[in-house]
Design an enzyme around this catalytic site. Structure first.
Site, PDB file in Angstrom:
ATOM      1  N   ASP A  77     -10.074  13.543  -4.368  1.00 59.17           N
ATOM      2  CA  ASP A  77      -9.668  12.851  -5.596  1.00 59.17           C
ATOM      3  C   ASP A  77     -10.793  12.055  -6.251  1.00 59.17           C
ATOM      4  OD1 ASP A  77      -9.676  10.930  -3.626  1.00 59.17           O
ATOM      5  OD2 ASP A  77      -7.616  10.231  -3.975  1.00 59.17           O
ATOM      6  N   ARG A  78     -11.869  11.812  -5.519  1.00 63.60           N
ATOM      7  CA  ARG A  78     -12.957  11.033  -6.125  1.00 63.60           C
ATOM      8  C   ARG A  78     -14.061  11.929  -6.668  1.00 63.60           C
ATOM      9  NH1 ARG A  78     -13.989   5.472  -2.840  1.00 63.60           N
ATOM     10  NH2 ARG A  78     -11.788   4.909  -2.679  1.00 63.60           N
ATOM     11  N   ARG A 134     -15.056  -7.125  -1.458  1.00 61.64           N
ATOM     12  CA  ARG A 134     -15.731  -6.456  -2.571  1.00 61.64           C
ATOM     13  C   ARG A 134     -16.016  -7.490  -3.652  1.00 61.64           C
ATOM     14  NH1 ARG A 134     -15.042  -1.433  -0.676  1.00 61.64           N
ATOM     15  NH2 ARG A 134     -12.964  -0.594  -0.243  1.00 61.64           N
ATOM     16  N   SER A 166      -8.450   9.742   2.940  1.00 53.95           N
ATOM     17  CA  SER A 166      -9.375   9.755   1.799  1.00 53.95           C
ATOM     18  C   SER A 166     -10.841   9.857   2.229  1.00 53.95           C
ATOM     19  CB  SER A 166      -9.120   8.529   0.929  1.00 53.95           C
ATOM     20  OG  SER A 166      -9.844   8.623  -0.264  1.00 53.95           O
ATOM     21  N   HIS A 167     -11.612   8.847   1.908  1.00 57.54           N
ATOM     22  CA  HIS A 167     -13.059   8.883   2.145  1.00 57.54           C
ATOM     23  C   HIS A 167     -13.443   8.313   3.504  1.00 57.54           C
ATOM     24  CE1 HIS A 167     -11.564   5.300   0.297  1.00 57.54           C
ATOM     25  NE2 HIS A 167     -12.523   4.626   0.897  1.00 57.54           N
ATOM     26  N   THR A 215       0.853  -1.190   0.000  1.00 52.78           N
ATOM     27  CA  THR A 215       0.000   0.000   0.000  1.00 52.78           C
ATOM     28  C   THR A 215       0.892   1.244   0.000  1.00 52.78           C
ATOM     29  OG1 THR A 215      -0.128  -0.061   2.406  1.00 52.78           O
ATOM     30  CG2 THR A 215      -1.922  -1.093   1.224  1.00 52.78           C
ATOM     31  N   ASP A 267     -10.471  13.874   0.521  1.00 54.10           N
ATOM     32  CA  ASP A 267      -9.251  14.525   0.030  1.00 54.10           C
ATOM     33  C   ASP A 267      -9.376  15.019  -1.411  1.00 54.10           C
ATOM     34  OD1 ASP A 267      -9.347  11.890  -0.852  1.00 54.10           O
ATOM     35  OD2 ASP A 267      -7.175  11.775  -1.073  1.00 54.10           O
ATOM     36  N   ASP A 291     -14.739  13.433  -2.395  1.00 57.73           N
ATOM     37  CA  ASP A 291     -14.514  12.774  -1.102  1.00 57.73           C
ATOM     38  C   ASP A 291     -13.622  13.600  -0.183  1.00 57.73           C
ATOM     39  OD1 ASP A 291     -12.154  12.398  -2.515  1.00 57.73           O
ATOM     40  OD2 ASP A 291     -11.718  10.512  -1.491  1.00 57.73           O
ATOM     41  N   LYS A 336      -6.011  10.791  -9.093  1.00 59.22           N
ATOM     42  CA  LYS A 336      -7.350  11.018  -9.605  1.00 59.22           C
ATOM     43  C   LYS A 336      -7.812  12.376  -9.109  1.00 59.22           C
ATOM     44  CE  LYS A 336      -8.881   7.945  -5.971  1.00 59.22           C
ATOM     45  NZ  LYS A 336      -8.587   6.550  -5.689  1.00 59.22           N
ATOM     46  N   GLU A 386     -13.514   2.049 -10.911  1.00 62.21           N
ATOM     47  CA  GLU A 386     -14.940   1.946 -10.606  1.00 62.21           C
ATOM     48  C   GLU A 386     -15.294   2.656  -9.295  1.00 62.21           C
ATOM     49  OE1 GLU A 386     -15.734   0.074  -7.746  1.00 62.21           O
ATOM     50  OE2 GLU A 386     -13.581  -0.341  -7.532  1.00 62.21           O
ATOM     51  N   SER A 387     -14.294   2.858  -8.441  1.00 67.75           N
ATOM     52  CA  SER A 387     -14.528   3.449  -7.128  1.00 67.75           C
ATOM     53  C   SER A 387     -14.572   4.966  -7.184  1.00 67.75           C
ATOM     54  CB  SER A 387     -13.434   2.985  -6.177  1.00 67.75           C
ATOM     55  OG  SER A 387     -12.164   3.253  -6.740  1.00 67.75           O
TER      56      SER A 387
HETATM   57  C1  G1P Z   1     -10.325   1.553  -2.680  1.00 70.56           C
HETATM   58  C2  G1P Z   1     -10.852   1.468  -4.087  1.00 70.56           C
HETATM   59  C3  G1P Z   1      -9.710   1.632  -5.067  1.00 70.56           C
HETATM   60  C4  G1P Z   1      -8.975   2.937  -4.785  1.00 70.56           C
HETATM   61  C5  G1P Z   1      -8.559   3.002  -3.325  1.00 70.56           C
HETATM   62  C6  G1P Z   1      -7.956   4.345  -2.970  1.00 70.56           C
HETATM   63  O1  G1P Z   1      -9.400   0.537  -2.442  1.00 70.56           O
HETATM   64  O2  G1P Z   1     -11.518   0.251  -4.318  1.00 70.56           O
HETATM   65  O3  G1P Z   1     -10.214   1.616  -6.377  1.00 70.56           O
HETATM   66  O4  G1P Z   1      -7.846   3.047  -5.599  1.00 70.56           O
HETATM   67  O5  G1P Z   1      -9.684   2.788  -2.491  1.00 70.56           O
HETATM   68  O6  G1P Z   1      -8.853   5.389  -3.166  1.00 70.56           O
HETATM   69  P1  G1P Z   1      -9.773  -0.856  -1.726  1.00 70.56           P
HETATM   70  O7  G1P Z   1     -10.406  -0.502  -0.408  1.00 70.56           O
HETATM   71  O8  G1P Z   1     -10.761  -1.534  -2.629  1.00 70.56           O
HETATM   72  O9  G1P Z   1      -8.472  -1.578  -1.624  1.00 70.56           O
HETATM   73 ZN    ZN Z   2      -9.772  10.064  -1.786  1.00 68.36          ZN
END
Ligand code: G1P
Ligand code: ZN
Length: 546
Positions: free
Chosen positions: A284-285, A499, A116-117, A18, A282, A280, A379, A367-368
């Site tokens: 980026d989404r 998922r 992030s989110h 990560t 930060d 979101d 992004k 897709e996220s």
């Molecule tokens: C999730 C999203 C993935 C995105 C990541 C960071 O990761 O599915 O597409 O790049 O957040 O924003 P995951 O929790 O699935 O590993």
């Molecule tokens: Zn984010």
């Protein structure tokens, strides 16, 4: 400058593979936890000649503990010999803006403070990651090196100095290091002005076009207000929940149909604006909803790729596109028609970096709710809204009309993601292991009336540097293009999240069903049967359906 060397012991918690560290605030705030990680990053990325003459960018999404963390990062950066640190005013930089600032100022890299989110606040999450000089998340060989350092660290270098004033734009000194507080928004707005025709967008709003942008009390508020309301003249109130709050107003800054329900309801009302969008924590989404129609992120990527030429930056066409493996194949069809390559990468933005740097792709997405282009190496939520606005301005059609025409031209990829959150990790692991064990027996079988064309654990060979990333998701692909994909989230902070991604292609417009879950019902049932999700987890339905 007096450097203090603090003895420390290795830290646990960074997941290999990560791009950073994401944990509860309570964990981050303990002892030297954050400092350990920051020092580990510096130990891993330090050039042989040291950090002299180099610039580091620092900023975060404004969540709880952001300011405290930034003060600590600044002291450690000074002790490690950086010449200069650039920080967004108030400690704020959206993730795409941080990427922009790193590139614009020729920085060595940056530390982005965000989860992030994920929810924020004293009991919420915190996170930090290192982005490299190209502005993107560090590639795997760097994150592996950082991980190794977190396990071997023995001391932290820091300086004794008072807190810097992050509210005041200008230069201050921290030891011998220059600390520059910069306008968090200016560089980013400048970049957007280069990519898009702001005059055309101003004319769009002057003609009465209505946008509703939900910043979810997260970092995009100041960016969205500066661009949509001030630069483009959208009426004030276009940006809602526009003040960043340390706990995001108690909400969950994830722009999906569950957490952005307020926006969804507004967009389904009779007097809805033409375009609704959210971003979101930060920034980026992006979530895109037209009046009366939700555009799934995989479709949004395809529609943007098909129409990008309406914005000046992409008027000459696109070099290629990329999507993460679980993202639907909608964009593949656009690429095929345009005669440009389409790359399938593992989940996570870092895999797009090499393709973007090498000029092999122009647009990419997941897709996220992540979409982006070669303008930065992250992004970018506000960028995606500007590209949608550019398309709406040029085509003078509604989102609904654009979507219908798109599906009539390219066919429709029905697509859903089912998330089972906070599962017991051993249960989640046993479930995916059981599916993995079955994969070799599935090829050639007929399931739910379709023949299995491919069943494997996705592995990716980077076409630019040849590096291989294994175990990137279990996929069962049918000969009609339908797919079931299982993977465990790498970003959750409690338990494990499973998922399940389900997709079916429908080429015949007259057979386009209304409801996605209905259109996928047989594959959804099959996905449960193959993995025994209900039996193994005891859950009767997913926590989140997108
Ligand atoms: C999730 C999203 C993935 C995105 C990541 C960071 O990761 O599915 O597409 O790049 O957040 O924003 P995951 O929790 O699935 O590993
Ligand atoms: Zn984010």
């Amino acid at each position: 400058m007096n450097i203090t060397r603090i003895p420390t012991a290795p830290i646990a918690g960074m997941k290999p593979g990560t791009s950073g560290l994401r944990k509860k605030v309570t964990e981050f705030a303990q002892g030297h936890y954050l400092a350990n990680f920051v020092q580990s990053v510096f130990d891993a990325v330090q050039p042989p000649t040291g950090f002299g003459g180099l610039t580091l960018v620092v900023g975060g999404d404004g969540r709880y503990w952001n300011l405290e963390a930034i003060q600590r990062v600044i002291r450690i950066a000074a002790a490690n010999g950086f010449a200069r640190v650039l920080v967004g005013q108030g400690g704020i930089l959206s993730t795409p803006a941080a990427s922009c600032v790193i590139r614009q100022h020729g920085a060595f890299g940056g530390l982005i403070l965000s989860a992030s989110h994920n929810p924020g606040g004293p009991d919420g999450d915190f996170g930090i990651k290192f982005n490299a000089a190209n502005g993107g998340p560090a590639p795997e060989k760097v994150t592996d090196a950082i991980y190794a350092k977190t396990l071997a660290i023995g001391e932290i270098l820091t300086v004794e100095s008072a807190d810097v004033d992050l509210g005041r734009i200008g230069t201050q000194a921290v030891g011998t290091m220059k600390l520059e507080v910069i306008d968090a928004v200016a560089d980013y707005v400048e970049l957007m002005r280069k990519l898009f025709d702001f005059a055309a967008l101003r004319a769009l709003f002057a003609g009465g076009f209505r946008l509703s942008f939900d910043a979810m009390h997260a970092v995009t508020g100041p960016y969205a207000k500066a661009i949509f309301e001030r630069e483009l003249g959208a009426p004030s109130g276009t940006v809602v929940n526009g003040t960043p709050l340390p706990d995001f107003g108690g909400g969950h800054p994830d722009p999906n149909l569950v957490h952005a329900k307020e926006l969804l309801d507004r967009m389904m009302a009779a007097d809805a604006p033409e375009l609704g969008a959210a971003s979101d924590g930060d920034g980026d989404r992006n979530l895109i909803i037209g009046r009366g129609i939700f555009i799934p992120p995989s479709d949004s990527l395809a529609m943007l790729a098909a129409n990008a030429h309406h914005a000046p930056a992409y008027a000459k066409g696109i070099a290629g596109v990329a999507r993460s493996m679980p993202t639907s194949g909608a964009v593949d069809r656009v690429a095929a028609k345009r005669g440009v390559p389409c790359f399938e990468t593992p989940t996570g933005w870092k895999f797009f970096g090499n393709l973007l740097d090498a000029g092999r792709i122009t647009l990419c997405g997941e897709e996220s709710a992540g979409t982006g282009s070669n303008h930065v190496r992250e992004k970018d939520g506000v960028w995606a809204v500007l590209l949608w606005l550019s398309i709406l301005a040029a085509r003078q059609q509604s989102v609904q009309q654009i979507a219908r025409e798109h599906w009539a031209t390219y066919g429709r990829n029905y697509y859903t993601r089912h998330d089972y959150e906070d599962l017991d990790t051993p249960i989640a692991k046993a479930l995916t292991q059981a599916v993995a064990d079955r994969l070799p027996t599935l090829a050639g079988q007929t399931l739910a009336g379709r023949r299995v064309a491919l069943a494997d654990d996705f592995s990716y060979t980077d076409p630019v540097d040849g590096s291989v990333s294994k175990n990137q998701g279990l996929r069962i692909v049918f000969d009609d293009g339908s797919r079931i994909v299982y993977r465990l989230s790498g970003t959750g902070t409690t338990g494990s999240t499973l998922r399940v991604y389900i997709e079916r292609y429908e080429g015949e417009p007259s057979r386009h069903a209304q409801d996605t879950q209905d259109a996928l019902a047989d594959l959804i049932a099959l996905a449960d049967e193959l993995a025994q999700i209900r039996a193994r987890t005891g859950r009767q339905q997913p926590d989140v359906v997108t």
